[in-house]
Design a protein around this motif. Structure first.
Motif, PDB file in Angstrom:
ATOM      1  N   SER A  71      73.981  24.563  59.750  1.00 58.40           N
ATOM      2  CA  SER A  71      74.292  24.135  61.110  1.00 58.40           C
ATOM      3  C   SER A  71      75.495  23.194  61.128  1.00 58.40           C
ATOM      4  O   SER A  71      76.365  23.294  62.004  1.00 58.40           O
ATOM      5  CB  SER A  71      73.082  23.420  61.728  1.00 58.40           C
TER       6      SER A  71
ATOM      7  N   LEU B 176      70.756  23.874  67.664  1.00 62.83           N
ATOM      8  CA  LEU B 176      69.916  24.894  67.039  1.00 62.83           C
ATOM      9  C   LEU B 176      70.779  26.014  66.486  1.00 62.83           C
ATOM     10  O   LEU B 176      71.634  26.560  67.182  1.00 62.83           O
ATOM     11  CB  LEU B 176      68.935  25.448  68.079  1.00 62.83           C
ATOM     12  N   ASN B 177      70.571  26.361  65.234  1.00 59.62           N
ATOM     13  CA  ASN B 177      71.283  27.463  64.587  1.00 59.62           C
ATOM     14  C   ASN B 177      70.395  28.705  64.632  1.00 59.62           C
ATOM     15  O   ASN B 177      69.471  28.858  63.835  1.00 59.62           O
ATOM     16  CB  ASN B 177      71.619  27.084  63.135  1.00 59.62           C
ATOM     17  N   VAL B 178      70.668  29.597  65.588  1.00 59.51           N
ATOM     18  CA  VAL B 178      69.855  30.803  65.762  1.00 59.51           C
ATOM     19  C   VAL B 178      70.436  31.924  64.906  1.00 59.51           C
ATOM     20  O   VAL B 178      71.601  32.305  65.064  1.00 59.51           O
ATOM     21  CB  VAL B 178      69.828  31.235  67.243  1.00 59.51           C
TER      22      VAL B 178
ATOM     23  N   ASP C  44      65.383  30.183  63.499  1.00 59.23           N
ATOM     24  CA  ASP C  44      66.493  29.382  62.990  1.00 59.23           C
ATOM     25  C   ASP C  44      66.733  29.676  61.516  1.00 59.23           C
ATOM     26  O   ASP C  44      66.105  30.565  60.926  1.00 59.23           O
ATOM     27  CB  ASP C  44      66.254  27.888  63.251  1.00 59.23           C
ATOM     28  N   GLU C  45      67.670  28.932  60.893  1.00 51.94           N
ATOM     29  CA  GLU C  45      68.071  29.241  59.513  1.00 51.94           C
ATOM     30  C   GLU C  45      66.944  29.020  58.504  1.00 51.94           C
ATOM     31  O   GLU C  45      67.000  29.521  57.380  1.00 51.94           O
ATOM     32  CB  GLU C  45      69.297  28.408  59.117  1.00 51.94           C
TER      33      GLU C  45
END
Length: 409
Positions: free
Chosen positions: A23, A46-48, A58-59
């Motif tokens: 992220s 948020l890293n989708v 997420d990751e």
């Protein structure tokens, strides 16, 4: 009393391990190479990296209930197998030609789309986005009528290009460039508006604009049946019939912006304008038409997603309304189907926007695994526009997460 911690409904899918950048790395690259006008939700973005139906991952493989649907874009669900299959088959055959050659796909889809329209709405013009569709609609109205004046509603959002920015009526989405020929009528907002739910009283302002702000003729009138960016504001009953009558009487065209509200999202109708009992001259659409990539009308029909939006949306709205009885911070619950809004206020009488509290609760809900959007002029309205495959269990989890977050304040 703090409510119990809610648990995500079970779901039979686990994403493959993520091996991409973190992220922090993505955020640094965004800051370096993308426009500074881009912003993100949450104090920790948020890293989708994966999605399946009504869930995002997420990751770290953590699952989130998607209550925003990519701003009312994902209708059928993330990576819906039928949509993926149709896209792969088309890409394997031909990716792009041009309308200068013949291909049955565009004609077949236009026919299918026209079959969903009431009245004499039978001609389709495909564009690349909702903004572009609205730009074209405004230009058509001006060229057809020979007039320049457009009437839009205050608090509206119709896009951010040259023409649509004029029709958009929120200062936070407008820039200091020439925007001429657009008049903004009183917004028929049952919660904050001056006439409450009396749609016909608001519509008199449209006639007043025609009488006192134009030559007596207008090119057109554009409106959203439920304002999306404006905070899920559903117009007062009986507004559109009266407004349309004034506009049509002087030769103007009536444009329905269905970019966010269309394609069965309201549940009660396939198109938002149908709830007002009118037939516009032009209908613009985007987002749900393609689930993020064109085009998914067959899936919406095959899986009865409009009916699901009605059933699950009614259940969700009922539960949110019950939450309003429990917490003073909830000033209003509104919308229909799976296009719902929850407005937060610090004082119900004064309707003082609870901006900081909205951000705090959004963050708390994300930590519990629920993603919702926010909007409204003051940024104090939760925008709940999930994929139409949402279940009652998903709806309960969303409300339980909101309940838990509010109980801790």
């Amino acid at each position: 009393m703090i409510s119990p911690v809610p648990k995500l409904p079970p779901f039979d899918y686990s994403p493959p391990p993520y091996t991409g950048p973190s992220s922090e790395q993505i955020l640094a690259k965004r800051k370096q190479y993308l426009s500074p006008s881009l912003f993100h939700f949450y104090s920790k973005p948020l890293n989708v990296v994966d999605g399946k139906m009504q869930y995002l991952f997420d990751e770290n493989g953590r699952r989130y209930l998607d209550g925003f649907g990519g701003i009312a874009t994902v209708c059928c669900g993330h990576s819906h197998p039928d949509v993926v299959d149709a896209v792969v088959k088309q890409l394997n055959r031909i990716q792009h030609s041009t309308v200068l050659y013949l291909n049955h796909v565009i004609a077949d889809f236009a026919e299918a789309l026209a079959s969903k329209m009431p009245g004499n709405l039978k001609v389709v013009f495909f564009t690349n986005s909702g903004t572009e569709a609205n730009e074209l609609a405004l230009m058509i109205a001006r060229l057809y009528t020979g007039c320049q004046d457009i009437i839009s509603l205050r608090n509206a959002y119709h896009g951010n290009a040259a023409g649509t920015m004029g029709a958009t009526a929120q200062s936070i989405w407008k820039f200091n460039v020439i925007q001429s020929g657009v008049h903004h009528a009183l917004n028929p907002d049952p919660y904050r508006g001056v006439f409450g739910s009396d749609g016909e009283m608001y519509a008199k302002d449209v006639q007043d604009i025609i009488d006192y702000g134009t030559s007596g003729h207008v090119a057109g009138f554009i409106s959203e049946a439920i304002q999306g960016v404006g905070g899920i504001v559903e117009m007062a009953p009986d507004y559109l019939p009266a407004a349309y009558k004034s506009v049509k009487k002087v030769g103007g065209l009536c444009i329905a912006d269905e970019v966010q509200v269309g394609f069965g999202r309201t549940g009660s109708h396939f198109w938002g304008f149908e709830a007002q009992g009118v037939v516009p001259d032009i209908v613009t659409m985007a987002k749900g038409i393609g689930n993020g990539i064109p085009l998914v009308l067959k899936v919406i029909e095959k899986e009865n997603l409009q009916e699901n939006a009605l059933v699950v949306g009614s259940h969700l709205k009922k539960r949110l309304t019950e939450l309003k009885d429990k917490y003073e911070i909830i000033g209003d619950v509104r919308g229909r189907g799976l296009m719902l809004g929850v407005e937060l206020v610090t004082d119900r009488q004064r309707k003082t926007p609870a901006k900081a509290e909205t951000l705090h609760i959004m963050d708390q809900m994300k930590d519990l695994g629920v993603l919702v959007g926010k909007g409204g002029f003051y940024g104090n309205v939760f925008r709940i526009t999930p994929p139409l495959c949402f279940t009652k269990e998903d709806a309960d989890f969303l409300v339980d997460a909101m309940d838990y977050s509010m109980s801790k304040m």
